[in-house]
Design a protein around this motif. Sequence first.
Motif, short mmCIF file in Angstrom:
data_model
loop_
_atom_site.label_atom_id
_atom_site.label_comp_id
_atom_site.label_asym_id
_atom_site.label_seq_id
_atom_site.Cartn_x
_atom_site.Cartn_y
_atom_site.Cartn_z
N GLY A 34 14.27 -16.60 24.22
CA GLY A 34 15.35 -16.82 25.19
C GLY A 34 14.92 -16.59 26.62
O GLY A 34 15.24 -17.39 27.51
N ALA A 35 14.19 -15.51 26.88
CA ALA A 35 13.73 -15.22 28.24
C ALA A 35 12.72 -16.25 28.71
O ALA A 35 12.79 -16.72 29.86
CB ALA A 35 13.14 -13.81 28.30
N GLY A 36 11.79 -16.61 27.85
CA GLY A 36 10.80 -17.63 28.21
C GLY A 36 11.45 -18.97 28.52
O GLY A 36 11.10 -19.64 29.49
N TRP A 37 12.43 -19.35 27.68
CA TRP A 37 13.12 -20.61 27.90
C TRP A 37 13.90 -20.58 29.21
O TRP A 37 13.84 -21.53 30.00
CB TRP A 37 14.06 -20.92 26.73
CG TRP A 37 14.81 -22.20 26.97
CD1 TRP A 37 14.38 -23.46 26.70
CD2 TRP A 37 16.11 -22.33 27.56
NE1 TRP A 37 15.34 -24.37 27.08
CE2 TRP A 37 16.41 -23.70 27.62
CE3 TRP A 37 17.04 -21.42 28.05
CZ2 TRP A 37 17.61 -24.19 28.13
CZ3 TRP A 37 18.24 -21.90 28.57
CH2 TRP A 37 18.51 -23.27 28.60
N ALA A 38 14.65 -19.51 29.45
CA ALA A 38 15.48 -19.41 30.66
C ALA A 38 14.61 -19.47 31.91
O ALA A 38 14.95 -20.15 32.89
CB ALA A 38 16.31 -18.13 30.64
N ALA A 39 13.49 -18.77 31.89
CA ALA A 39 12.60 -18.77 33.06
C ALA A 39 12.03 -20.16 33.30
O ALA A 39 11.98 -20.63 34.44
CB ALA A 39 11.48 -17.76 32.86
N SER A 40 11.61 -20.84 32.24
CA SER A 40 11.02 -22.17 32.41
C SER A 40 12.08 -23.20 32.79
O SER A 40 11.79 -24.17 33.49
CB SER A 40 10.27 -22.61 31.15
OG SER A 40 11.16 -22.88 30.10
N ARG A 41 13.29 -23.00 32.36
CA ARG A 41 14.38 -23.94 32.66
C ARG A 41 14.91 -23.79 34.08
O ARG A 41 15.17 -24.76 34.77
CB ARG A 41 15.51 -23.74 31.64
CG ARG A 41 16.80 -24.46 31.92
CD ARG A 41 16.67 -25.96 31.67
NE ARG A 41 17.93 -26.64 31.75
CZ ARG A 41 18.46 -27.13 32.87
NH1 ARG A 41 17.85 -26.98 34.01
NH2 ARG A 41 19.63 -27.75 32.84
#
Length: 170
Positions: free
Chosen positions: A101-108
């Motif tokens: 979730g954190a990786g996705w949110a940061a990349s998004r």
Amino acid sequence: MTNVSVNLYTYNYRQAKTYLIAVLFVLGNIVLPQMFHLVPKGGITWLPIYFFTLVGAFKYGWRVGLLTAIASPIVNSVLFGMPMPSALPAILIKSVLLAIGAGWAASRYHKVSVPLLFLVVAFYQVVGGIAEWTMTGSLMSALQDVRIGMPGIVLQIVGGYAFIRYALNK
């Protein structure tokens, strides 16, 4: 505490940096829980095992986060008996969800903000809580992080924001 642009990175598994950074965050996830375990019920109140997983995944990508998410609880359990082996499956599920979730949110979104970190933490707590409830059959166990660990949830959101924004801003 508004949306703030920070340098975010995404490393792959072929880069040595991925493993070096993950080791540093795993060490953080070893030291921080040990400090909180000096206080009675410090672990279940402050949820320190998740802190550097959130920071690592958000700042350096889901791969660093995933390595941190898996290694931290296992190493802590083997070395210190905490988390207890019976708690490992639920903690590992929540840790992996947090990293993804954190990786996705940061990349998004390419920004860090308190509301965004709130959504990441809410995601792993809700989905992880449902998984824990399914595994244990106990709603009370599944809600323990929220019932007892609210200070830790706030630490993850506000402390994670501060750590990403100020300590790792380069």
